[in-house]
Write a protein that holds these residues in place. Structure first.
Motif, PDB file in Angstrom:
ATOM      1  N   ALA A 293       0.836  -1.024  -0.108  1.00 29.90           N
ATOM      2  CA  ALA A 293       0.023   0.043  -0.205  1.00 29.90           C
ATOM      3  C   ALA A 293       0.655   1.322  -0.088  1.00 29.90           C
ATOM      4  CB  ALA A 293      -1.113  -0.128   1.143  1.00 29.90           C
ATOM      5  N   SER A 294       2.814   1.217   0.678  1.00 25.09           N
ATOM      6  CA  SER A 294       3.365   2.340   0.963  1.00 25.09           C
ATOM      7  C   SER A 294       3.712   2.448  -0.660  1.00 25.09           C
ATOM      8  CB  SER A 294       4.127   2.388   2.102  1.00 25.09           C
ATOM      9  OG  SER A 294       5.150   1.231   1.674  1.00 25.09           O
ATOM     10  N   THR A 295       3.963   1.837  -1.841  1.00 24.60           N
ATOM     11  CA  THR A 295       4.109   1.735  -2.370  1.00 24.60           C
ATOM     12  C   THR A 295       2.803   1.891  -3.777  1.00 24.60           C
ATOM     13  OG1 THR A 295       4.647  -1.016  -2.940  1.00 24.60           O
ATOM     14  CG2 THR A 295       5.870   0.744  -2.305  1.00 24.60           C
ATOM     15  N   GLY A 296       1.897   2.090  -3.149  1.00 25.30           N
ATOM     16  CA  GLY A 296       0.943   2.252  -4.272  1.00 25.30           C
ATOM     17  C   GLY A 296      -0.027   1.119  -4.909  1.00 25.30           C
ATOM     18  N   LEU A 297       0.404   0.008  -5.312  1.00 24.44           N
ATOM     19  CA  LEU A 297       0.344  -1.394  -6.090  1.00 24.44           C
ATOM     20  C   LEU A 297      -0.879  -1.988  -5.221  1.00 24.44           C
ATOM     21  CD1 LEU A 297       4.117  -2.544  -5.995  1.00 24.44           C
ATOM     22  CD2 LEU A 297       2.792  -1.670  -7.808  1.00 24.44           C
TER      23      LEU A 297
ATOM     24  N   LEU B 139      -4.109   1.279 -12.687  1.00 23.92           N
ATOM     25  CA  LEU B 139      -3.380   2.300 -13.554  1.00 23.92           C
ATOM     26  C   LEU B 139      -4.213   2.278 -14.942  1.00 23.92           C
ATOM     27  CD1 LEU B 139       0.047   2.649 -12.246  1.00 23.92           C
ATOM     28  CD2 LEU B 139      -2.378   3.672 -11.711  1.00 23.92           C
ATOM     29  N   SER B 140      -4.547   3.471 -15.224  1.00 22.24           N
ATOM     30  CA  SER B 140      -4.950   3.464 -17.008  1.00 22.24           C
ATOM     31  C   SER B 140      -3.289   4.182 -17.151  1.00 22.24           C
ATOM     32  CB  SER B 140      -5.618   4.037 -17.477  1.00 22.24           C
ATOM     33  OG  SER B 140      -4.916   5.496 -17.078  1.00 22.24           O
TER      34      SER B 140
ATOM     35  N   ALA C 189      17.349 -11.220 -15.080  1.00 25.37           N
ATOM     36  CA  ALA C 189      18.209 -11.639 -14.812  1.00 25.37           C
ATOM     37  C   ALA C 189      18.865 -10.017 -14.049  1.00 25.37           C
ATOM     38  CB  ALA C 189      19.428 -11.797 -15.071  1.00 25.37           C
ATOM     39  N   TYR C 190      18.924  -9.114 -15.844  1.00 22.91           N
ATOM     40  CA  TYR C 190      19.073  -7.582 -16.108  1.00 22.91           C
ATOM     41  C   TYR C 190      18.317  -6.776 -15.187  1.00 22.91           C
ATOM     42  CZ  TYR C 190      20.101  -3.837 -19.171  1.00 22.91           C
ATOM     43  OH  TYR C 190      20.345  -2.770 -19.475  1.00 22.91           O
ATOM     44  N   TYR C 191      16.980  -7.700 -15.425  1.00 22.42           N
ATOM     45  CA  TYR C 191      16.330  -6.230 -14.507  1.00 22.42           C
ATOM     46  C   TYR C 191      16.720  -6.156 -13.111  1.00 22.42           C
ATOM     47  CZ  TYR C 191      12.559  -4.684 -11.852  1.00 22.42           C
ATOM     48  OH  TYR C 191      11.516  -3.967 -10.327  1.00 22.42           O
ATOM     49  N   TYR C 192      17.058  -6.843 -12.828  1.00 25.86           N
ATOM     50  CA  TYR C 192      17.741  -6.959 -11.343  1.00 25.86           C
ATOM     51  C   TYR C 192      19.181  -6.238 -11.828  1.00 25.86           C
ATOM     52  CZ  TYR C 192      13.800  -9.710  -9.549  1.00 25.86           C
ATOM     53  OH  TYR C 192      12.777 -10.294  -9.676  1.00 25.86           O
ATOM     54  N   ALA C 193      19.851  -6.812 -12.580  1.00 27.75           N
ATOM     55  CA  ALA C 193      21.108  -6.000 -12.464  1.00 27.75           C
ATOM     56  C   ALA C 193      20.678  -4.412 -13.071  1.00 27.75           C
ATOM     57  CB  ALA C 193      21.466  -6.238 -13.796  1.00 27.75           C
ATOM     58  N   ASN C 194      20.187  -4.197 -13.985  1.00 31.49           N
ATOM     59  CA  ASN C 194      19.184  -2.679 -13.770  1.00 31.49           C
ATOM     60  C   ASN C 194      18.600  -1.782 -12.961  1.00 31.49           C
ATOM     61  OD1 ASN C 194      18.247  -0.170 -15.953  1.00 31.49           O
ATOM     62  ND2 ASN C 194      16.487  -1.773 -15.483  1.00 31.49           N
TER      63      ASN C 194
ATOM     64  N   ARG D  30       6.903   1.893  -7.221  1.00 32.59           N
ATOM     65  CA  ARG D  30       4.931   1.668  -8.025  1.00 32.59           C
ATOM     66  C   ARG D  30       5.364   1.339  -9.573  1.00 32.59           C
ATOM     67  NH1 ARG D  30       1.469   0.207  -8.762  1.00 32.59           N
ATOM     68  NH2 ARG D  30      -1.112   2.798  -8.634  1.00 32.59           N
ATOM     69  N   LEU D  31       6.776   1.990  -9.704  1.00 35.70           N
ATOM     70  CA  LEU D  31       6.726   1.702 -11.857  1.00 35.70           C
ATOM     71  C   LEU D  31       7.805   0.255 -12.047  1.00 35.70           C
ATOM     72  CD1 LEU D  31       7.474   5.380 -13.163  1.00 35.70           C
ATOM     73  CD2 LEU D  31       5.092   4.127 -13.279  1.00 35.70           C
ATOM     74  N   LYS D  32       7.925  -0.632 -10.832  1.00 38.59           N
ATOM     75  CA  LYS D  32       8.906  -2.070 -11.152  1.00 38.59           C
ATOM     76  C   LYS D  32       7.905  -2.462 -11.938  1.00 38.59           C
ATOM     77  CE  LYS D  32      11.448  -3.027  -7.193  1.00 38.59           C
ATOM     78  NZ  LYS D  32      11.485  -4.080  -6.225  1.00 38.59           N
ATOM     79  N   PRO D  33       6.043  -3.101 -11.494  1.00 40.60           N
ATOM     80  CA  PRO D  33       5.569  -4.273 -13.090  1.00 40.60           C
ATOM     81  C   PRO D  33       5.926  -3.360 -14.242  1.00 40.60           C
ATOM     82  CG  PRO D  33       4.306  -3.433 -10.543  1.00 40.60           C
ATOM     83  CD  PRO D  33       5.632  -2.633 -10.778  1.00 40.60           C
ATOM     84  N   TYR D  34       5.625  -2.085 -14.720  1.00 42.76           N
ATOM     85  CA  TYR D  34       6.338  -1.793 -15.509  1.00 42.76           C
ATOM     86  C   TYR D  34       7.416  -1.820 -16.286  1.00 42.76           C
ATOM     87  CZ  TYR D  34       1.439  -0.250 -13.821  1.00 42.76           C
ATOM     88  OH  TYR D  34       0.075  -0.626 -13.691  1.00 42.76           O
TER      89      TYR D  34
END
Length: 169
Positions: A4-8, A22-23, A75-80, A106-110
């Motif tokens: 909730a604190s991150t808005g997810l 989110l739209s 794996a690239y995502y985590y390094a990024n 907040r934007l992690k999934p996207y």
């Protein structure tokens, strides 16, 4: 509570927790703000980065290179993610870093989803190289511009990825 604190998730009294929706417009707007925040982090990092933080940034970039060569988007995502967090820390502005980290979460999934777009990992890696060079050179204007473009392209790649579902159907 953490989600909730991150808005997810959204907490509703006497109803429970629900996944926040989110739209597409909401997502794009958040990427625009994220681009501005990351650009500021990059500009300040170019001026304020310490030698030890520079080494951390280069190590984070090397980790991205290694993961990209394995063609593993996850794996690239985590390094990024680590690469970007080093830049937040290197800006040496705790409030700005906190805000960037909050929106990043907040934007992690996207952000993760857009890495599945064709050639995005390789393009992201090339963008990182320019960012590292600008920060290393102390070129705050270039670092800011490159980071803003790097994040804005993520919103565009996400749109391309979503559009591909219509073509595949």
């Amino acid at each position: 509570m953490q989600l909730a604190s991150t808005g997810l998730v959204e907490l509703q009294a006497r109803r429970g927790a629900f996944v926040a929706s989110l739209s597409f417009k909401d997502v794009v707007e958040r990427f625009e703000v994220m681009a501005a925040l990351e650009g500021m982090c990059g500009a300040l990092a170019a001026r304020r980065i310490t030698e030890s933080m520079q080494k951390e940034l280069e190590k984070a970039h090397e980790d991205c290179v290694r993961e990209a060569s394995q063609e593993n988007a996850d794996a690239y995502y985590y390094a990024n993610e680590r690469f970007h967090h080093v830049i937040y820390e290197a800006c040496q502005n705790a409030f700005l870093a906190e805000q960037a980290q909050h929106l990043h979460a907040r934007l992690k999934p996207y952000r993760r989803l857009q890495l599945r777009a064709r050639s995005r990992v390789a393009t992201s890696l090339a963008e990182h190289q320019g960012i590292v060079e600008a920060i290393r050179a102390g070129d705050s204007e270039r670092a800011e511009r490159l980071l803003r473009e790097h994040i804005l392209i993520q919103g565009e790649r996400l749109a391309d990825f979503i559009a591909s579902f219509d073509r595949a159907a």
